[in-house]
Design a protein around this motif. Structure first.
Motif, PDB file in Angstrom:
ATOM      1  N   LEU A 100       0.826  -1.207   0.000  1.00  0.00           N
ATOM      2  CA  LEU A 100       0.000   0.000   0.000  1.00  0.00           C
ATOM      3  C   LEU A 100       0.861   1.259   0.000  1.00  0.00           C
ATOM      4  CD1 LEU A 100      -2.776   1.343   0.207  1.00  0.00           C
ATOM      5  CD2 LEU A 100      -2.628   1.115   2.685  1.00  0.00           C
ATOM      6  N   VAL A 101       1.856   1.312   0.905  1.00  0.00           N
ATOM      7  CA  VAL A 101       2.724   2.487   0.989  1.00  0.00           C
ATOM      8  C   VAL A 101       3.506   2.664  -0.313  1.00  0.00           C
ATOM      9  CG1 VAL A 101       4.730   3.472   2.165  1.00  0.00           C
ATOM     10  CG2 VAL A 101       2.915   2.380   3.494  1.00  0.00           C
ATOM     11  N   GLY A 102       3.981   1.566  -0.871  1.00  0.00           N
ATOM     12  CA  GLY A 102       4.766   1.650  -2.096  1.00  0.00           C
ATOM     13  C   GLY A 102       3.977   2.180  -3.270  1.00  0.00           C
ATOM     14  N   MET A 103       2.789   1.626  -3.503  1.00  0.00           N
ATOM     15  CA  MET A 103       1.994   2.037  -4.645  1.00  0.00           C
ATOM     16  C   MET A 103       1.497   3.472  -4.494  1.00  0.00           C
ATOM     17  SD  MET A 103       2.027  -0.487  -6.745  1.00  0.00           S
ATOM     18  CE  MET A 103       0.690  -0.093  -7.858  1.00  0.00           C
ATOM     19  N   VAL A 104       0.974   3.810  -3.307  1.00  0.00           N
ATOM     20  CA  VAL A 104       0.459   5.165  -3.104  1.00  0.00           C
ATOM     21  C   VAL A 104       1.595   6.178  -3.160  1.00  0.00           C
ATOM     22  CG1 VAL A 104      -0.686   6.708  -1.463  1.00  0.00           C
ATOM     23  CG2 VAL A 104      -1.549   4.387  -1.813  1.00  0.00           C
ATOM     24  N   GLY A 105       2.755   5.842  -2.582  1.00  0.00           N
ATOM     25  CA  GLY A 105       3.881   6.757  -2.594  1.00  0.00           C
ATOM     26  C   GLY A 105       4.377   7.057  -4.002  1.00  0.00           C
ATOM     27  N   ILE A 106       4.520   6.022  -4.810  1.00  0.00           N
ATOM     28  CA  ILE A 106       4.990   6.203  -6.191  1.00  0.00           C
ATOM     29  C   ILE A 106       4.003   7.047  -6.987  1.00  0.00           C
ATOM     30  CG2 ILE A 106       5.310   4.990  -8.378  1.00  0.00           C
ATOM     31  CD1 ILE A 106       7.728   4.686  -6.746  1.00  0.00           C
ATOM     32  N   VAL A 107       2.723   6.690  -6.915  1.00  0.00           N
ATOM     33  CA  VAL A 107       1.715   7.395  -7.710  1.00  0.00           C
ATOM     34  C   VAL A 107       1.565   8.844  -7.243  1.00  0.00           C
ATOM     35  CG1 VAL A 107      -0.716   7.452  -8.370  1.00  0.00           C
ATOM     36  CG2 VAL A 107       0.485   5.277  -8.265  1.00  0.00           C
ATOM     37  N   TYR A 108       1.572   9.045  -5.921  1.00  0.00           N
ATOM     38  CA  TYR A 108       1.440  10.408  -5.396  1.00  0.00           C
ATOM     39  C   TYR A 108       2.646  11.257  -5.803  1.00  0.00           C
ATOM     40  CZ  TYR A 108       1.050  14.304  -2.158  1.00  0.00           C
ATOM     41  OH  TYR A 108       0.966  15.564  -1.623  1.00  0.00           O
ATOM     42  N   GLY A 109       3.837  10.666  -5.722  1.00  0.00           N
ATOM     43  CA  GLY A 109       5.033  11.411  -6.102  1.00  0.00           C
ATOM     44  C   GLY A 109       5.003  11.836  -7.560  1.00  0.00           C
ATOM     45  N   ILE A 110       4.578  10.929  -8.441  1.00  0.00           N
ATOM     46  CA  ILE A 110       4.487  11.262  -9.861  1.00  0.00           C
ATOM     47  C   ILE A 110       3.435  12.336 -10.089  1.00  0.00           C
ATOM     48  CG2 ILE A 110       3.825  10.357 -12.120  1.00  0.00           C
ATOM     49  CD1 ILE A 110       5.109   7.709 -11.297  1.00  0.00           C
ATOM     50  N   LYS A 111       2.307  12.197  -9.397  1.00  0.00           N
ATOM     51  CA  LYS A 111       1.229  13.176  -9.544  1.00  0.00           C
ATOM     52  C   LYS A 111       1.687  14.577  -9.123  1.00  0.00           C
ATOM     53  CE  LYS A 111      -3.187  14.468  -7.473  1.00  0.00           C
ATOM     54  NZ  LYS A 111      -2.627  15.731  -6.922  1.00  0.00           N
ATOM     55  N   GLU A 112       2.348  14.656  -7.975  1.00  0.00           N
ATOM     56  CA  GLU A 112       2.807  15.955  -7.482  1.00  0.00           C
ATOM     57  C   GLU A 112       3.887  16.535  -8.388  1.00  0.00           C
ATOM     58  OE1 GLU A 112       1.794  17.963  -4.694  1.00  0.00           O
ATOM     59  OE2 GLU A 112       0.115  16.690  -5.253  1.00  0.00           O
ATOM     60  N   ALA A 113       4.790  15.692  -8.875  1.00  0.00           N
ATOM     61  CA  ALA A 113       5.848  16.181  -9.759  1.00  0.00           C
ATOM     62  C   ALA A 113       5.264  16.692 -11.067  1.00  0.00           C
ATOM     63  CB  ALA A 113       6.858  15.069 -10.021  1.00  0.00           C
ATOM     64  N   ALA A 114       4.236  15.993 -11.570  1.00  0.00           N
ATOM     65  CA  ALA A 114       3.612  16.434 -12.812  1.00  0.00           C
ATOM     66  C   ALA A 114       2.875  17.748 -12.624  1.00  0.00           C
ATOM     67  CB  ALA A 114       2.642  15.359 -13.308  1.00  0.00           C
ATOM     68  N   SER A 115       2.300  17.952 -11.429  1.00  0.00           N
ATOM     69  CA  SER A 115       1.511  19.162 -11.177  1.00  0.00           C
ATOM     70  C   SER A 115       2.372  20.358 -10.801  1.00  0.00           C
ATOM     71  CB  SER A 115       0.490  18.900 -10.060  1.00  0.00           C
ATOM     72  OG  SER A 115      -0.384  17.854 -10.397  1.00  0.00           O
ATOM     73  N   HIS A 116       3.392  20.126  -9.943  1.00  0.00           N
ATOM     74  CA  HIS A 116       4.137  21.247  -9.357  1.00  0.00           C
ATOM     75  C   HIS A 116       5.638  21.161  -9.551  1.00  0.00           C
ATOM     76  CE1 HIS A 116       0.291  22.088  -7.479  1.00  0.00           C
ATOM     77  NE2 HIS A 116       0.303  20.924  -6.867  1.00  0.00           N
ATOM     78  N   GLY A 117       6.099  20.196 -10.362  1.00  0.00           N
ATOM     79  CA  GLY A 117       7.525  20.046 -10.537  1.00  0.00           C
ATOM     80  C   GLY A 117       8.115  19.158  -9.448  1.00  0.00           C
ATOM     81  N   PRO A 118       9.430  18.891  -9.540  1.00  0.00           N
ATOM     82  CA  PRO A 118      10.082  17.983  -8.574  1.00  0.00           C
ATOM     83  C   PRO A 118      10.300  18.648  -7.213  1.00  0.00           C
ATOM     84  CG  PRO A 118      11.696  18.856 -10.108  1.00  0.00           C
ATOM     85  CD  PRO A 118      10.353  19.357 -10.577  1.00  0.00           C
ATOM     86  N   THR A 119       9.194  18.879  -6.506  1.00  0.00           N
ATOM     87  CA  THR A 119       9.273  19.480  -5.180  1.00  0.00           C
ATOM     88  C   THR A 119       9.807  18.460  -4.177  1.00  0.00           C
ATOM     89  OG1 THR A 119       7.009  18.820  -4.630  1.00  0.00           O
ATOM     90  CG2 THR A 119       7.308  20.962  -5.705  1.00  0.00           C
ATOM     91  N   LEU A 120      10.202  18.972  -3.006  1.00  0.00           N
ATOM     92  CA  LEU A 120      10.713  18.097  -1.950  1.00  0.00           C
ATOM     93  C   LEU A 120       9.664  17.066  -1.555  1.00  0.00           C
ATOM     94  CD1 LEU A 120      12.917  17.396   0.113  1.00  0.00           C
ATOM     95  CD2 LEU A 120      11.906  19.102   1.658  1.00  0.00           C
ATOM     96  N   GLU A 121       8.398  17.489  -1.474  1.00  0.00           N
ATOM     97  CA  GLU A 121       7.319  16.576  -1.100  1.00  0.00           C
ATOM     98  C   GLU A 121       7.145  15.468  -2.135  1.00  0.00           C
ATOM     99  OE1 GLU A 121       2.489  16.729  -0.097  1.00  0.00           O
ATOM    100  OE2 GLU A 121       3.566  18.542  -0.728  1.00  0.00           O
ATOM    101  N   ALA A 122       7.192  15.838  -3.424  1.00  0.00           N
ATOM    102  CA  ALA A 122       7.020  14.849  -4.489  1.00  0.00           C
ATOM    103  C   ALA A 122       8.168  13.849  -4.498  1.00  0.00           C
ATOM    104  CB  ALA A 122       6.916  15.558  -5.840  1.00  0.00           C
ATOM    105  N   VAL A 123       9.402  14.359  -4.370  1.00  0.00           N
ATOM    106  CA  VAL A 123      10.567  13.472  -4.379  1.00  0.00           C
ATOM    107  C   VAL A 123      10.549  12.547  -3.162  1.00  0.00           C
ATOM    108  CG1 VAL A 123      13.086  13.404  -4.221  1.00  0.00           C
ATOM    109  CG2 VAL A 123      11.972  15.076  -5.725  1.00  0.00           C
ATOM    110  N   ALA A 124      10.189  13.100  -1.991  1.00  0.00           N
ATOM    111  CA  ALA A 124      10.152  12.288  -0.776  1.00  0.00           C
ATOM    112  C   ALA A 124       9.112  11.177  -0.886  1.00  0.00           C
ATOM    113  CB  ALA A 124       9.852  13.180   0.438  1.00  0.00           C
ATOM    114  N   ALA A 125       7.925  11.515  -1.420  1.00  0.00           N
ATOM    115  CA  ALA A 125       6.874  10.504  -1.576  1.00  0.00           C
ATOM    116  C   ALA A 125       7.307   9.419  -2.554  1.00  0.00           C
ATOM    117  CB  ALA A 125       5.583  11.166  -2.054  1.00  0.00           C
TER     118      ALA A 125
END
Length: 512
Positions: free
Chosen positions: A217-242
Motif C-alpha cells: 500500500l505504501v509503495g503504490m500510493v507513494g509512487i503514484v502520489y510522487g508522480i502526480k505531485e511532480a507532474a503538477s508542481h515540478g520535482p518538489t521536496l514533497e514529491a521526491v520524498a513521496a
C-alpha cells in the motif's frame, strides 16, 4: 499444475450446470465498478459547482479511488485466495454499496475525497475476485475465453449504461443520485450470489502477511502520489520524498516476497514473458487512455454545451465497439495470434487518440464518435486477450493473486494517467490569459477549473470572452494529452508485439 489436474478440473466444471448463471452474478460486480467509474466524469461539473473544489482537489476526487485500489489489489487478491473469493466478493459488494451512499451525500471536497478513498478499499475486493472465480469456474480454454469476453463486454456495457443512466439522473435529480444507482445492483449481486456462486480458495494458503500488505500500500500510493505531485508542481521536496518512500517500500515488498514461504505475491509469475508482457500492455494502455477520458465528459458538456444525458449518449460508440470486440477476441486470437490481436488493438487506440489532437471547440460529432468507436474496438480486443493470457499463465490456486496483478496494472495505469495527462490538461488550462478587466477573484476562480470559469463569469460584462478563453485553453490541454496518449499507446503496441510472441490461448502455461 499438471495436465492431469487441469483435465480433471475441466471435467468437473463441465458437470456444473450453474457455471454460466454464476458468471452472470460475477459480471454484476464488474458492472457495479464500471458504472461508478463512468458516472463520476459526468458528475464532475456538478460536483465542481456544488462543492467548489480547487483544481488539485478535483484531481484528487478523480484519482484517489485509483490510488487506494492500486495499493490494495494485490493484498485483496491474495486475501481472497486465503479466506475464499466468494466471501470476499460478497463482503466487498455490501461495503461498496454502503460507501456509495457516503459519496452521494458528501458535503465538502475533503469528505468527497475520503469517500472516494474508502470506495477504493471496497472496490479492491471486487475485480480480482471476479476474474479468479472465472478462472476456477471455466477450465476449458475456449469456454474461459468466452467467459472473459463476457466479463470484459459487461465492463464496457457499464461504460455505456453509466453515462446514459447518469445523464438521465443528473438532468432530473442532484449529482449524488448517480452514486445511489450502485445500491440495487449490489443488492441483486449479494442476494443471488449467495445462492449461485461456488466458494473458491487456495487449499494451502499460508498466513496473510500484514507487513507485505502495508509495504504494498505504501509503495503504490507513494509512487503514484510522487508522480502526480511532480507532474503538477515540478520535482518538489514533497514529491521526491513521496516517490522515494514508495520506491523503497516496493523494493522491500519484492525482497520480502522472495523470502516468504507463502508470499502475498509469487514474484516467479513475472518470469513468464507472456504474463509480464500482458501486464505491461494493460498498464500502458490505461495510462494513455484514462487521463483523456476523465476530461472528455467535461469537454462534451462545458465546451460543446451538451446536456449530461446527451454527453452520455455521445460516448456510447466506445462501449459498443468494446462489447463487440471483447466477445470476438478469443476467436480472432485463435485464428490469427495473441500478439497480433493485442498489438493491433493497442495500435488502433493509439491512432484514434491521434485523431483527437484535431479537436476544437466546434469539432463535429462524426470525428469524436468515430474515434471513440475505434478506441472501443481496440480496447475490447486488447484487454480481453491480455486478461486471458494472464489467467492462463497461472495455476488455479494463484488465480486471485494473478488477477490482482492484472487489475493493479489497470488501476495503476488509471491513477498515473489521470495524474500525468490530467496534470498536463490542468497545467495548460491554468495558464490561459484572462481578458483585460476581469476581476482578480473571478480570474483566480476561472483558473482553478473550467466549471469554475463558467460559474464565476456569470453576470460579468465580458463573460463570453472569459469563458471562450477558458474553453480554448481546455481544448489545447486535451489535444496535447491526446497526442501524448497516442504515443504511449503506439509504444504499448510495439511492446505487446515483442513480449507476446509465441503466446497462445489454448491451455495453461506451467509455472516452474
Amino acid at each position: 499444475m499438471t495436465s492431469t489436474v487441469q483435465s480433471a478440473g475441466s471435467a468437473e466444471t463441465e458437470k456444473r450446470p450453474g457455471r454460466w448463471l454464476a458468471l452472470a452474478v460475477l459480471v454484476l460486480a464488474v458492472l457495479l465498478v464500471a458504472v461508478d467509474a463512468t458516472v463520476l466524469g459526468l458528475a464532475t461539473p456538478y460536483i465542481s459547482e456544488d462543492l467548489k473544489p480547487s483544481g488539485t482537489q478535483l484531481l484528487w476526487i478523480g484519482d484517489v479511488y485509483s490510488f487506494v485500489i492500486a495499493g490494495l489489489l494485490v493484498s485483496m487478491g491474495s486475501l481472497g485466495d486465503r479466506v475464499g473469493r466468494k466471501k470476499l466478493l460478497l463482503i466487498g459488494s455490501v461495503a461498496f454499496g454502503l460507501i456509495s451512499v457516503l459519496n452521494a451525500y458528501a458535503s465538502t471536497p475533503e469528505l468527497m475525497i475520503v469517500a472516494r478513498a474508502l470506495l477504493g478499499v471496497a472496490g479492491a475486493t471486487l475485480m480480482p475476485a471476479t476474474l479468479a472465480l472465472i478462472r476456477n469456474l471455466f477450465h476449458d480454454p475456449r469456454e474461459r475465453s468466452l467467459a472473459i469476453g463476457i466479463w470484459g463486454a459487461t465492463a464496457s456495457a457499464g461504460t455505456a449504461v453509466g453515462p446514459v443512466v447518469g445523464g438521465f439522473l443528473l438532468e432530473h435529480f442532484w449529482w449524488g443520485s448517480v452514486f445511489l444507482i450502485n445500491l440495487p445492483v449490489m443488492a441483486v449481486l449479494v442476494l443471488v450470489g449467495v445462492k449461485l456462486l461456488p466458494e473458491s480458495r487456495n487449499p494451502e494458503p499460508g498466513p496473510w502477511d500484514l507487513t507485505s500488505v502495508v509495504l504494498s500500500l505504501v509503495g503504490m500510493v507513494g509512487i503514484v502520489y510522487g508522480i502526480k505531485e511532480a507532474a503538477s508542481h515540478g520535482p518538489t521536496l514533497e514529491a521526491v520524498a513521496a516517490g522515494l518512500l514508495g520506491a523503497v517500500a516496493l523494493h522491500r515488498f519484492v525482497r520480502r516476497q522472495l523470502t516468504l514461504s507463502t508470499p502475498l505475491l509469487d514474484m516467479r509469475l513475472f518470469r513468464n514473458r507472456g504474463f509480464s508482457g500482458a501486464v505491461l500492455a494493460d498498464l500502458l494502455t490505461i495510462l494513455g487512455l484514462s487521463g483523456l477520458v476523465f476530461f472528455l465528459s467535461q469537454y462534451l458538456q462545458l465546451v460543446q454545451g451538451r446536456g449530461p444525458l446527451e454527453a452520455g449518449l455521445a460516448e456510447l460508440p466506445a462501449a459498443v465497439g468494446a462489447v463487440a470486440a471483447g466477445l470476438a477476441a478469443g476467436t480472432v486470437a485463435r485464428r490469427y495470434s495473441v500478439r497480433a490481436v493485442a498489438a493491433g488493438g493497442l495500435a488502433a487506440i493509439g491512432l484514434a487518440l491521434g485523431t483527437l489532437t484535431l479537436l476544437s471547440q466546434s469539432t463535429g460529432y462524426p470525428l469524436i464518435g468515430g474515434a471513440l468507436l475505434v478506441v472501443g474496438v481496440g480496447a475490447g480486443f486488447a484487454f480481453t486477450v491480455t486478461a486471458d493470457v494472464i489467467l492462463s499463465s497461472v495455476p488455479n490456486e494463484q488465480a486471485g493473486a494473478a488477477s490482482a496483478v492484472s487489475e493493479t496494472a489497470y488501476e495503476l495505469g488509471a491513477a498515473l494517467g489521470i495524474a500525468l495527462l490530467g496534470s498536463i490538461v490542468t497545467g495548460v488550462y491554468s495558464g490561459f490569459a484572462a481578458p483585460a478587466g476581469t476581476p482578480p477573484a473571478v480570474a483566480d476562480a476561472a483558473h482553478e477549473s473550467l466549471g469554475g470559469a463558467v460559474e464565476a463569469s456569470a453576470g460579468l460584462p465580458n463573460s463570453e470572452a472569459l469563458v471562450d478563453a477558458a474553453r480554448s485553453a481546455f481544448v489545447d490541454g486535451i489535444t496535447l494529452a491526446a497526442g501524448i496518449g497516442s504515443v504511449v499507446l503506439l509504444a504499448a503496441s510495439v511492446a505487446a508485439w515483442v513480449l507476446l510472441r509465441g503466446q497462445k490461448l489454448e491451455g495453461g502455461v506451467e509455472i516452474s
